[in-house]
Design a protein around this motif. Structure first.
Motif, PDB file in Angstrom:
ATOM      1  N   ALA A 197       0.843  -1.209   0.000  1.00  0.00           N
ATOM      2  CA  ALA A 197       0.000   0.000   0.000  1.00  0.00           C
ATOM      3  C   ALA A 197       0.871   1.250   0.000  1.00  0.00           C
ATOM      4  CB  ALA A 197      -0.924  -0.003   1.211  1.00  0.00           C
ATOM      5  N   VAL A 198       1.958   1.227   0.791  1.00  0.00           N
ATOM      6  CA  VAL A 198       2.821   2.413   0.829  1.00  0.00           C
ATOM      7  C   VAL A 198       3.473   2.625  -0.540  1.00  0.00           C
ATOM      8  CG1 VAL A 198       4.827   3.500   1.907  1.00  0.00           C
ATOM      9  CG2 VAL A 198       3.243   2.175   3.308  1.00  0.00           C
ATOM     10  N   TYR A 199       3.910   1.534  -1.144  1.00  0.00           N
ATOM     11  CA  TYR A 199       4.546   1.676  -2.467  1.00  0.00           C
ATOM     12  C   TYR A 199       3.589   2.349  -3.453  1.00  0.00           C
ATOM     13  CZ  TYR A 199       6.912   0.790  -6.810  1.00  0.00           C
ATOM     14  OH  TYR A 199       7.534   0.982  -8.018  1.00  0.00           O
ATOM     15  N   ALA A 200       2.373   1.836  -3.486  1.00  0.00           N
ATOM     16  CA  ALA A 200       1.397   2.394  -4.442  1.00  0.00           C
ATOM     17  C   ALA A 200       1.154   3.867  -4.151  1.00  0.00           C
ATOM     18  CB  ALA A 200       0.090   1.605  -4.363  1.00  0.00           C
ATOM     19  N   SER A 201       1.081   4.211  -2.880  1.00  0.00           N
ATOM     20  CA  SER A 201       0.815   5.601  -2.516  1.00  0.00           C
ATOM     21  C   SER A 201       2.009   6.499  -2.844  1.00  0.00           C
ATOM     22  CB  SER A 201       0.467   5.686  -1.027  1.00  0.00           C
ATOM     23  OG  SER A 201       0.448   7.020  -0.611  1.00  0.00           O
ATOM     24  N   VAL A 202       3.200   6.042  -2.498  1.00  0.00           N
ATOM     25  CA  VAL A 202       4.403   6.849  -2.781  1.00  0.00           C
ATOM     26  C   VAL A 202       4.526   7.110  -4.275  1.00  0.00           C
ATOM     27  CG1 VAL A 202       6.933   6.767  -2.814  1.00  0.00           C
ATOM     28  CG2 VAL A 202       5.686   6.158  -0.728  1.00  0.00           C
ATOM     29  N   ARG A 203       4.315   6.069  -5.038  1.00  0.00           N
ATOM     30  CA  ARG A 203       4.423   6.205  -6.498  1.00  0.00           C
ATOM     31  C   ARG A 203       3.411   7.246  -7.004  1.00  0.00           C
ATOM     32  NH1 ARG A 203       2.187   4.463 -11.067  1.00  0.00           N
ATOM     33  NH2 ARG A 203       3.544   3.817 -12.781  1.00  0.00           N
ATOM     34  N   ALA A 204       2.170   7.126  -6.517  1.00  0.00           N
ATOM     35  CA  ALA A 204       1.124   8.062  -6.958  1.00  0.00           C
ATOM     36  C   ALA A 204       1.453   9.488  -6.524  1.00  0.00           C
ATOM     37  CB  ALA A 204      -0.229   7.625  -6.400  1.00  0.00           C
ATOM     38  N   LEU A 205       1.958   9.637  -5.306  1.00  0.00           N
ATOM     39  CA  LEU A 205       2.295  10.988  -4.814  1.00  0.00           C
ATOM     40  C   LEU A 205       3.438  11.590  -5.627  1.00  0.00           C
ATOM     41  CD1 LEU A 205       2.034  10.254  -0.993  1.00  0.00           C
ATOM     42  CD2 LEU A 205       0.598  11.889  -2.261  1.00  0.00           C
ATOM     43  N   MET A 206       4.410  10.776  -5.974  1.00  0.00           N
ATOM     44  CA  MET A 206       5.517  11.290  -6.790  1.00  0.00           C
ATOM     45  C   MET A 206       5.030  11.737  -8.166  1.00  0.00           C
ATOM     46  SD  MET A 206       8.717   8.798  -5.974  1.00  0.00           S
ATOM     47  CE  MET A 206       9.462   8.747  -4.338  1.00  0.00           C
ATOM     48  N   LEU A 207       4.176  10.917  -8.760  1.00  0.00           N
ATOM     49  CA  LEU A 207       3.648  11.288 -10.081  1.00  0.00           C
ATOM     50  C   LEU A 207       2.833  12.576  -9.989  1.00  0.00           C
ATOM     51  CD1 LEU A 207       2.485   7.848 -11.557  1.00  0.00           C
ATOM     52  CD2 LEU A 207       4.422   9.239 -12.299  1.00  0.00           C
TER      53      LEU A 207
END
Ligand SMILES: O=c1[nH]c(=O)c2[nH]c(=O)[nH]c2[nH]1
Length: 298
Positions: A197-207
């Protein structure tokens, strides 16, 4: 002993062309790699060095860029390749065949919580999720990250106000392409997390931060990407980035009587800017040995 010239063809390989369709504020991009080769009356070029019938590879390259402007874009790569082939063969009586190979790199529009972004894109595929877990007598640490997340903004990026020396040739710009391959590593505080879940969120926040930051420098985009991650994720102590500035140079089409209103770009692969920084909490717990075996990060 008879010696003769066998089959031959020649041209320019890997003409990197990015076309930005700016007809509306919702930009569309086309990113291609064109290899143009011609065949024809090339005997004496090889046997005598007589270039009378040798359309320079440089001209073939220029033609690719000029045609992208004249034809209002690239369209389907098959159509672009056919039109180029017909142009080269049709316009020059010493050219009787052409091989036009085109590779297209697929981009997806970045979607943020506000919806699909007008001018920010991420390249399809090629992205790797990483982790380095370290365990020793002192503890356990998790550093996770991603590599090869390639992103591009077709506007919303400027670069000016930098010091000028006698070696400065870079022109200031208020509208350029900004592109990078995001490599990031983030250090977790503790080891009990919903890592997926953190990975998906971090990726989305970076984008999202990359897309929505009106960038005055890639450094600023980097910082905003890290800041956004740390604001939403107290379980992350710091984010380290290494990001190439993948330069896209506006092609000068004026020698061909064409303007180029930020439409046709040469996507250079090297050299590239190399922008690296850590974004961290000022109260972050000490890293311990977390980074000890993570190669390539500051
Ligand atoms: O965003 C940028 N940061 C730089 O440090 C830099 N240097 C440069 O030549 N172009 C750019 N662009």
């Amino acid at each position: 002993m008879g010696i003769r010239l066998g089959e031959n063809q020649y041209g320019k390989a890997e003409v990197r062309l990015v076309h930005v369709n700016r007809d509306t504020d919702v930009h569309r991009i086309k990113d291609v790699n064109v290899t143009s080769q011609l065949r024809g009356d090339l005997e004496t070029v090889h046997t005598l060095g007589d270039n009378t019938t040798c359309l320079p590879t440089d001209t073939q390259k220029n033609t690719v860029y000029a045609k992208a402007r004249e034809w209002g874009g690239v369209g389907a790569i098959e159509d672009f390749a056919l039109r180029l082939a017909r142009h080269f063969v049709g316009e020059h009586d010493y050219v009787d065949g052409a091989r036009q190979e085109i590779h297209e790199y697929a981009w997806d529009r970045i979607t943020t919580p506000d919806g699909p972004h007008d001018h920010a894109f991420s390249r399809r595929g090629g992205e790797t999720r990483t982790t380095v877990v370290t365990k020793d007598a002192e503890g356990e640490w998790v550093v996770s990250g991603l590599e090869g997340l390639t992103v591009l903004k077709s506007t919303g990026s400027e670069f000016h106000g930098y010091p000028k020396t006698r070696y400065t040739t870079l022109q200031e710009t208020t509208d350029r392409i900004l592109a990078t391959d995001v490599s990031a590593r983030w250090r977790y505080v503790g080891v009990d997390h919903d890592y997926d879940a953190v990975y998906a969120s971090v990726r989305a926040l970076m984008l999202e931060a990359f897309a929505n930051t009106h960038s005055l420098a890639l450094q600023q985009s980097l910082y905003e990407m890290g800041r956004s991650v740390l604001k939403s994720h107290p379980e992350i102590a710091e984010v380290r980035f290494s990001m190439p500035n993948k330069h896209h140079f506006l092609v000068d089409l004026s020698p061909f009587g064409l303007d180029n209103p930020n439409e046709v770009f040469f996507a250079a692969d090297r050299p590239y800017g190399k922008i690296e920084a850590t974004v961290e909490r000022d109260d972050a717990p000490a890293p311990g040995n977390a980074w000890k075996t993570v190669p390539g990060f500051l």
